[in-house]
Design a protein around this motif. Structure first.
Motif: not given
Length: 468
Positions: A24-45
């Motif tokens: 998974a990859m999370a994006v905010d304000g035009g920048r990447i804020v997290a990249v990792g396993k889906t379960q890990d990124v979803l837990a953070q965001h």
């Protein structure tokens, strides 16, 4: 979060060259804020304004084109099967004399639209002919409207008449300097930093020492980049020596045009000394295999450059010497040309070609800290690759191999720049009517050919089964 993409295969091209399956990859304000396993990124965001389930599709960094002549998209198919002298005489120079800002706008729109469909998020246009004012603005207007990351290289020529340069597209250094300052002051680092301005003298042999030194001074005053054709053909080296007394990187060294903000284009006939000097001064190289094949220029010594530690990016080159703007096609050609030339199937891998299209391309244009890989903190320029959009890409066992060797631009489903989709589900989002723009580009190309009295088209093109 603005955007969360989950359940994807993420080809990061980070320093560890990680491929994250079920990522998974999370994006905010035009920048990447997290990249990792889906379960890990979803837990953070756990929340985002938009969540996209990619269901096993592949995320790649956006592809970076390090060399082009966008006006030439209006000339596709007019220079087929010609030697370079005929290619220039019958088509390229006649068209360049009559270019208007509107021509440059539609040529750039057409080329960039095709580029986006093939996953291109960053485009470096090398606009060498300036027969009149305002041509630069037409190209940059297309960059702005499409929302891509665009580098505009303002080109020029003030020499080379003895070698066939058309007088109508030459300018004196004072004219060029005045326009360059205007373009830099108006456009450089605008559009949230997406638009950059560089200098791009057409060739060493078609520009005087006065011109080249002035361009280098402006480059450094604006902390920008300098790109130039170097050693594309034996003629290139001969003509450069005739004008400057030396050739290739010897000429760059003589003029003091050296450093990590110098991007040399083609470099087919570099010597071993040139290669060593390129590494020493951190000169970059743009590899344009389709153009080199189309014009039968030769094969650039990319393996030797890579082994020496020289950064090499990929370039589609102008469509008059490629007939396309397809980064997917370019990647496959970049590898296969070297394999058949060296008779070594291991000489360049699919992974290396992807690096050249992404992180090495970013390094070649001085943007490796911002783009070229999918990492936290970098700008969210990325491509969604769907293997199920073409039977050519199925089965997919290795996503990088599939992209480079077994896909087409049809597999490029969506493209984002600064976290904003410029194409989604195969449809450009920053234009209202793509088909209308294609029709306008066709009419513009026909008008340019009429003004330039280019006759190698429609019933003026003769059927040639053999070349003699």
């Amino acid at each position: 979060m603005d955007l969360l993409l989950k359940n994807a295969v993420i080809v990061t091209v980070n320093k560890e060259r990680e491929i994250i399956y079920d990522g998974a990859m999370a994006v905010d304000g035009g920048r990447i804020v997290a990249v990792g396993k889906t379960q890990d990124v979803l837990a953070q965001h756990p929340q985002a304004d938009r969540v996209m389930d990619l269901d096993g599709k592949v995320l790649f960094p956006g592809f970076i084109n390090t060399h082009n002549h966008l006006f030439q998209t209006l000339l596709k198919g007019l220079g087929d099967d010609m030697v370079l002298s005929d290619w220039l005489r019958t088509m390229t120079f006649p068209a360049a004399q009559y270019l208007e800002p509107e021509d440059c706008y539609y040529g750039a729109m057409l080329g960039c639209m095709e580029g986006i469909h093939s996953g291109m998020t960053t485009q470096l246009d090398y606009m060498y002919p300036h027969a009149r004012e305002g041509l630069s603005d037409g190209v940059i207007k297309a960059y702005q409207e499409l929302g891509i990351r665009g580098i505009f290289g303002r080109g020029c020529m003030d020499e080379g008449l003895d070698f066939g340069v058309c007088p109508a597209i030459t300018q004196q250094p004072e004219q060029v300097e005045k326009d360059l300052v205007r373009i830099f002051d108006t456009y450089h680092n605008t559009e949230n930093g997406r638009i950059k301005v560089w200098v791009a003298p057409a060739a060493l042999w078609s520009n005087s020492e006065k011109m080249l030194r002035m361009l280098w001074e402006i480059t450094n005053s604006y902390k920008s980049g300098f790109t130039v054709h170097v050693s594309e053909t034996p003629f290139d080296r001969m003509a450069t020596k005739a004008l400057h007394g030396c050739e290739g990187t010897d000429c760059l060294e003589k003029l003091g045009i050296l450093g990590d903000n110098v991007l040399m284009v083609h470099c087919v006939y570099l010597t071993e000394k040139d290669i060593r000097r390129s590494k020493y001064y951190d000169l970059k190289v743009s590899y344009n295999p389709v153009s080199n094949m189309y014009l039968s220029s030769g094969v650039a010594p990319i393996p030797q450059l890579l082994n020496a530690g020289v950064t090499c990016g990929l370039g589609v080159d102008g469509a008059a010497s490629n007939n396309g703007q397809d980064m997917v096609e370019l990647m496959k050609t970049a590898s296969l040309l070297q394999k058949v030339h060296t008779l070594d199937p291991t000489i360049i891998t699919a992974e290396k070609v992807l690096e050249m299209a992404t992180i090495d391309g970013a390094r070649a244009v001085g943007l490796e800290d911002e783009i070229g890989s999918l990492e936290t903190g970098k700008k969210a320029d990325f491509v969604v690759f769907n293997p199920y959009l073409s039977p050519k890409a199925i089965p997919m066992h290795n996503p990088v191999s599939t992209l480079v060797y077994s896909s087409t631009m049809q597999n490029i489903e969506s493209v984002a720049v600064d976290g904003r989709f410029v194409m989604e589900d195969g449809v450009l989002t920053t234009v209202s009517d793509e088909k209308k723009l294609l029709r306008e580009a066709q009419k513009t190309a026909e008008s340019l050919c009429e003004r330039g009295k280019i006759t190698t088209r429609w019933d003026g093109h003769k059927w040639r089964s053999i070349a003699f």
